[in-house]
Design a protein around this motif. Structure first.
Motif, PDB file in Angstrom:
ATOM      1  N   SER A 120     -22.458  -8.453  46.713  1.00  9.78           N
ATOM      2  CA  SER A 120     -23.876  -8.638  46.364  1.00  9.78           C
ATOM      3  C   SER A 120     -24.782  -8.007  47.409  1.00  9.78           C
ATOM      4  O   SER A 120     -25.802  -7.378  47.087  1.00  9.78           O
ATOM      5  CB  SER A 120     -24.193 -10.127  46.214  1.00  9.78           C
ATOM      6  OG  SER A 120     -23.906 -10.812  47.431  1.00  9.78           O
ATOM      7  N   GLN A 180     -27.184  -4.567  47.164  1.00 15.09           N
ATOM      8  CA  GLN A 180     -28.603  -4.536  47.509  1.00 15.09           C
ATOM      9  C   GLN A 180     -28.919  -3.382  48.454  1.00 15.09           C
ATOM     10  O   GLN A 180     -29.964  -2.738  48.351  1.00 15.09           O
ATOM     11  CB  GLN A 180     -29.024  -5.863  48.144  1.00 15.09           C
ATOM     12  CG  GLN A 180     -29.166  -6.997  47.151  1.00 15.09           C
ATOM     13  CD  GLN A 180     -29.784  -8.227  47.773  1.00 15.09           C
ATOM     14  OE1 GLN A 180     -30.355  -8.153  48.869  1.00 15.09           O
ATOM     15  NE2 GLN A 180     -29.678  -9.349  47.094  1.00 15.09           N
ATOM     16  N   ILE A 183     -30.895  -6.209  42.151  1.00 14.82           N
ATOM     17  CA  ILE A 183     -32.231  -6.619  42.592  1.00 14.82           C
ATOM     18  C   ILE A 183     -33.143  -6.959  41.397  1.00 14.82           C
ATOM     19  O   ILE A 183     -34.369  -6.893  41.516  1.00 14.82           O
ATOM     20  CB  ILE A 183     -32.871  -5.511  43.471  1.00 14.82           C
ATOM     21  CG1 ILE A 183     -32.571  -4.093  42.972  1.00 14.82           C
ATOM     22  CG2 ILE A 183     -32.359  -5.608  44.894  1.00 14.82           C
ATOM     23  CD1 ILE A 183     -33.442  -3.559  41.936  1.00 14.82           C
ATOM     24  N   GLU A 217     -33.191  -8.939  37.063  1.00  9.17           N
ATOM     25  CA  GLU A 217     -32.518  -9.628  35.958  1.00  9.17           C
ATOM     26  C   GLU A 217     -32.356  -8.620  34.835  1.00  9.17           C
ATOM     27  O   GLU A 217     -33.333  -8.077  34.334  1.00  9.17           O
ATOM     28  CB  GLU A 217     -33.357 -10.825  35.503  1.00  9.17           C
ATOM     29  CG  GLU A 217     -33.558 -11.867  36.591  1.00  9.17           C
ATOM     30  CD  GLU A 217     -34.614 -12.894  36.226  1.00  9.17           C
ATOM     31  OE1 GLU A 217     -35.260 -12.734  35.164  1.00  9.17           O
ATOM     32  OE2 GLU A 217     -34.794 -13.853  36.988  1.00  9.17           O
ATOM     33  N   SER A 271     -27.821 -11.132  36.746  1.00  9.30           N
ATOM     34  CA  SER A 271     -28.940 -11.430  37.637  1.00  9.30           C
ATOM     35  C   SER A 271     -28.451 -11.402  39.082  1.00  9.30           C
ATOM     36  O   SER A 271     -27.533 -12.143  39.447  1.00  9.30           O
ATOM     37  CB  SER A 271     -29.528 -12.817  37.309  1.00  9.30           C
ATOM     38  OG  SER A 271     -30.592 -13.112  38.191  1.00  9.30           O
ATOM     39  N   GLY A 272     -29.049 -10.538  39.891  1.00 12.04           N
ATOM     40  CA  GLY A 272     -28.645 -10.436  41.291  1.00 12.04           C
ATOM     41  C   GLY A 272     -27.167 -10.143  41.451  1.00 12.04           C
ATOM     42  O   GLY A 272     -26.492 -10.743  42.298  1.00 12.04           O
ATOM     43  N   ASN A 284     -38.384  -8.641  36.270  1.00  8.22           N
ATOM     44  CA  ASN A 284     -38.618  -9.171  37.627  1.00  8.22           C
ATOM     45  C   ASN A 284     -37.914  -8.346  38.707  1.00  8.22           C
ATOM     46  O   ASN A 284     -37.092  -8.845  39.467  1.00  8.22           O
ATOM     47  CB  ASN A 284     -38.171 -10.636  37.712  1.00  8.22           C
ATOM     48  CG  ASN A 284     -38.921 -11.513  36.737  1.00  8.22           C
ATOM     49  OD1 ASN A 284     -40.101 -11.305  36.496  1.00  8.22           O
ATOM     50  ND2 ASN A 284     -38.224 -12.473  36.152  1.00  8.22           N
ATOM     51  N   PHE A 329     -36.893  -9.375  42.536  1.00 13.83           N
ATOM     52  CA  PHE A 329     -37.169 -10.820  42.586  1.00 13.83           C
ATOM     53  C   PHE A 329     -36.466 -11.483  43.773  1.00 13.83           C
ATOM     54  O   PHE A 329     -36.952 -12.480  44.314  1.00 13.83           O
ATOM     55  CB  PHE A 329     -36.747 -11.495  41.272  1.00 13.83           C
ATOM     56  CG  PHE A 329     -35.261 -11.762  41.167  1.00 13.83           C
ATOM     57  CD1 PHE A 329     -34.726 -13.014  41.475  1.00 13.83           C
ATOM     58  CD2 PHE A 329     -34.382 -10.761  40.767  1.00 13.83           C
ATOM     59  CE1 PHE A 329     -33.369 -13.254  41.387  1.00 13.83           C
ATOM     60  CE2 PHE A 329     -33.021 -10.998  40.674  1.00 13.83           C
ATOM     61  CZ  PHE A 329     -32.507 -12.250  40.988  1.00 13.83           C
ATOM     62  N   ASN A 330     -35.322 -10.930  44.186  1.00 17.34           N
ATOM     63  CA  ASN A 330     -34.576 -11.514  45.301  1.00 17.34           C
ATOM     64  C   ASN A 330     -34.724 -10.715  46.593  1.00 17.34           C
ATOM     65  O   ASN A 330     -34.014 -10.952  47.565  1.00 17.34           O
ATOM     66  CB  ASN A 330     -33.094 -11.652  44.940  1.00 17.34           C
ATOM     67  CG  ASN A 330     -32.482 -10.324  44.491  1.00 17.34           C
ATOM     68  OD1 ASN A 330     -33.199  -9.338  44.342  1.00 17.34           O
ATOM     69  ND2 ASN A 330     -31.183 -10.298  44.279  1.00 17.34           N
ATOM     70  N   VAL A 331     -35.634  -9.726  46.586  1.00 17.71           N
ATOM     71  CA  VAL A 331     -35.951  -8.963  47.802  1.00 17.71           C
ATOM     72  C   VAL A 331     -37.476  -8.948  47.935  1.00 17.71           C
ATOM     73  O   VAL A 331     -38.125  -7.927  47.720  1.00 17.71           O
ATOM     74  CB  VAL A 331     -35.395  -7.518  47.740  1.00 17.71           C
ATOM     75  CG1 VAL A 331     -35.454  -6.870  49.127  1.00 17.71           C
ATOM     76  CG2 VAL A 331     -34.003  -7.479  47.185  1.00 17.71           C
ATOM     77  N   PRO A 332     -38.088 -10.076  48.291  1.00 19.69           N
ATOM     78  CA  PRO A 332     -39.558 -10.180  48.300  1.00 19.69           C
ATOM     79  C   PRO A 332     -40.238  -9.180  49.226  1.00 19.69           C
ATOM     80  O   PRO A 332     -41.340  -8.717  48.933  1.00 19.69           O
ATOM     81  CB  PRO A 332     -39.808 -11.636  48.750  1.00 19.69           C
ATOM     82  CG  PRO A 332     -38.521 -12.091  49.369  1.00 19.69           C
ATOM     83  CD  PRO A 332     -37.433 -11.346  48.677  1.00 19.69           C
ATOM     84  N   ARG A 341     -40.635  -6.079  47.228  1.00 16.07           N
ATOM     85  CA  ARG A 341     -41.626  -6.228  46.167  1.00 16.07           C
ATOM     86  C   ARG A 341     -43.048  -6.180  46.743  1.00 16.07           C
ATOM     87  O   ARG A 341     -43.972  -5.673  46.105  1.00 16.07           O
ATOM     88  CB  ARG A 341     -41.392  -7.548  45.432  1.00 16.07           C
ATOM     89  CG  ARG A 341     -42.252  -7.715  44.180  1.00 16.07           C
ATOM     90  CD  ARG A 341     -41.888  -8.977  43.417  1.00 16.07           C
ATOM     91  NE  ARG A 341     -42.719  -9.124  42.243  1.00 16.07           N
ATOM     92  CZ  ARG A 341     -42.475  -8.558  41.068  1.00 16.07           C
ATOM     93  NH1 ARG A 341     -41.394  -7.804  40.901  1.00 16.07           N
ATOM     94  NH2 ARG A 341     -43.284  -8.731  40.049  1.00 16.07           N
TER      95      ARG A 341
END
Length: 598
Positions: A11, A15, A107, A109, A128-129, A150, A153-156, A159
């Motif tokens: 994972s 990324q 990164i 969905e 997702s992710g 999104n 969504f898991n790397v703010p 974003r």
């Protein structure tokens, strides 16, 4: 001492890989469109919400995937394009479906629906992710439907660095155009927030170009074509009279893959150098076909920077082909004489009498009479000297405007002299100051515009009639993006739709009468400054609008205008250089002037 090196979880590795390939929503659109092309699609639809930040959907009618392939395509290093290392040097396809989807799914969905022609039911997978959440059979049409929600969504942190919707949409349109131009036979659709941005049916290249950039571009295009053992070159170049100050209609492709190649761009510009102003860019849409083994497309993660084995030879071929196309269409430069070199040809008037030409001969001239000839030559010399003295007294001395103890009143009144519509000359204590009039005005406008942006003090002049300006799709989106900020300076620009804007007013201190030129220059300069991370938004806009609105070289100024320009310049915080660091003035010392006259 414990071991410190460890293998990253898949994972995390995904990324990291995604960071190289997926930089913004446009990267997702690029990868998914290329995958759709590689699947043999004849129709590709892209739907977006919020410029792709919250929703990207790409639908195609290509071959689709089996259930096993659909599952494997989300794994790293999974691909249908390569089976051995040598395949890397013979790539004719666009994307690596597995690599792209693995990076995107890390990164975002992702929902994947796909079906082949031989299967009754398709496959629906949700990820997702990088985690597979579900996989099931579904009744869907042949082809592939991928939805990405999104993003980051898991790397703010990633974003947070996304730009405004208009900016991100411009980047998406860029990528969309690259693929749409490379495959004109495929129909493409682009929708944003339920509105249609592009509806491009399959067509010939020329029609595809007009579908993207408007029908008016058709009258601008001329054909370019040549074939050698190294490469085949085809496509279109633009007529010089339609060249723009904005960079945005320049495209190079190799084996139907878009590429950035500054070296080849120079080959094209070199062919135009005698017939195009330095700050103008011709349109071009040029396609190379060459052996895949002679190019390297893997020198950059986005595969837009491509290395050619015979780069210098290709440069020469491209340059020659461009010059040939220009020559064939009678676009070569005509003789351009200055007024000083023009011969006035007498024109016969209606009531003018025709007289027999007479000869003016000195019948008493004797080439052997030296004394008489010397006297005539001396008389002629004295007459010429009188003319020179008169010219000096009437023009030269007052024009220089030097003052001194023995200067008369007339000389002291004239303080400024304009030279060649470019420089302002004025005497100073130590010598002669030379001021670049355009750069001076640029500095003045820059400081005025920066102050206006900070104080929100609009200073506008209405146009005589509202002027409608058609832009290419990228510049149109950029103009909409900047509309609010440049409006504070006096630019009242309104959206007219279909890549057109209407200009109702411009800043009161704008010196360029051609409004279209001002807008194009503004947009081009802003694009140039976008990569300058040290400049904030106001700084970029102030610099861009100052360059766009500054007086042009060749503009004749009277004494009052020169006086005002110099006074305003020395009222600036930095009168010596432009905002970009170019020198505005120079002082030629009296000693240096004396050396030239010694």
């Amino acid at each position: 001492m414990p071991d410190i090196i460890q293998l990253l979880p898949d994972s995390v590795a995904n990324q990291i890989a995604a960071g190289e390939v997926i930089q913004r929503p446009a990267s997702v659109v690029k990868e998914l469109m290329e995958n759709a092309i590689d699947a043999g699609s004849s129709s590709v639809t892209v739907r977006l919400k919020d410029a792709g930040k919250t929703y990207i959907q790409v639908l195609d009618n290509g071959r689709g995937m089996t259930a096993n392939d659909a599952r494997l395509c989300f794994e790293r290093h999974a691909t249908s394009k390569i089976s051995e290392a040598n395949d890397l040097f013979a790539i004719r396809t666009m994307g690596f479906r597995g690599e792209a989807l693995a990076s995107i799914a890390a990164i975002a969905e992702v929902s994947l629906k796909t079906k082949t022609a031989s299967n009754e039911l398709g496959t629906h997978i949700r990820v997702s992710g990088s985690k597979i959440e579900s996989q099931e059979q579904d009744r869907i049409s042949e082809g592939t439907n991928i939805t990405v929600r999104n993003l980051f969504f898991n790397v703010p942190a990633r974003r947070k660095f996304l730009k405004s919707d208009q900016t991100e949409l411009r980047h998406i349109i860029n990528e969309f155009n690259h693929t749409a131009l490379a495959y004109p036979e495929v129909e493409f659709y682009l929708m944003h927030n339920d509105g249609t941005v592009f509806n491009l049916p399959g067509a010939h290249l020329k029609n595809r170009i007009s579908g993207i950039f408007g029908k008016q571009i058709l009258q601008n295009l001329i054909n370019i074509e040549t074939e050698t053992s190294i490469a085949k070159i085809s496509g279109f170049i633009g007529k010089p009279e339609h060249a723009k100050k904005t960079f945005g209609e320049q495209f190079l492709f190799v084996n139907q893959r878009f590429m950035k190649h500054p070296y080849f761009h120079k080959a094209i510009m070199k062919a135009y150098e005698d017939i195009l102003p330095a700050d103008h860019y011709p349109s071009y849409f040029i396609f190379f076909e060459t052996d895949p083994a002679s190019i390297d497309i893997n020198i950059h993660p986005t595969k837009t920077e491509i290395k050619f084995e015979n780069e210098r030879s290709v440069w020469q071929i491209l340059h020659a082909a461009t010059r040939e196309a220009i020559g064939k269409h009678n676009l070569s430069p005509t003789l351009d004489f200055s007024r000083e070199g023009i011969i006035d040809i007498p024109v016969m008037k209606k009531d003018q009498e025709i007289s027999v030409p007479t000869e003016n001969i000195n019948r008493h001239f004797n080439p052997f009479d030296a004394d008489k000839n010397d006297h005539e030559r001396r008389s002629a010399h004295q007459d010429w000297q009188k003319l020179y003295d008169t010219k000096n007294n009437q023009d030269l001395s007052p024009g220089l405007g030097f003052s001194g103890e023995d200067s008369n009143e007339q000389i002291q009144e004239i303080r400024y002299l304009q030279l060649k519509g470019k420089f302002i000359l004025t005497p100073v204590k130590s010598g002669l100051m030379v001021i670049d009039q355009r750069r001076a005005h640029e500095r003045i406008l820059y400081e005025q515009h920066l102050e206006t942006l900070q104080k929100d003090a609009v200073n506008a002049q209405n146009t005589l009639f509202p002027e409608t300006i058609e832009l290419n799709s990228n510049d149109y989106r950029l103009c909409l993006e900047l509309m609010g900020e440049i409006g504070k300076l006096g630019f009242d620009i309104r959206d007219f739709g279909k890549n057109c804007v209407i200009v109702h007013s411009i800043p009161a201190n704008t010196a360029v009468p051609d409004i279209k030129s001002v807008i194009e220059t503004l947009l081009e300069q802003y694009k140039n400054y976008q990569s300058e991370l040290t400049l904030d938004q106001h700084e970029k806009i102030a610099r861009s609008t100052a360059i766009a609105a500054a007086i042009r070289y060749g503009k004749q100024l009277n004494s009052k205008e020169m006086q005002e320009l110099v006074d305003q310049l020395f009222g600036c915080s930095n009168p010596n250089t432009t905002p970009g660091g170019k020198p505005i003035l120079n002082i030629i010392k009296i000693e240096d002037l004396a050396k030239h006259l010694a």
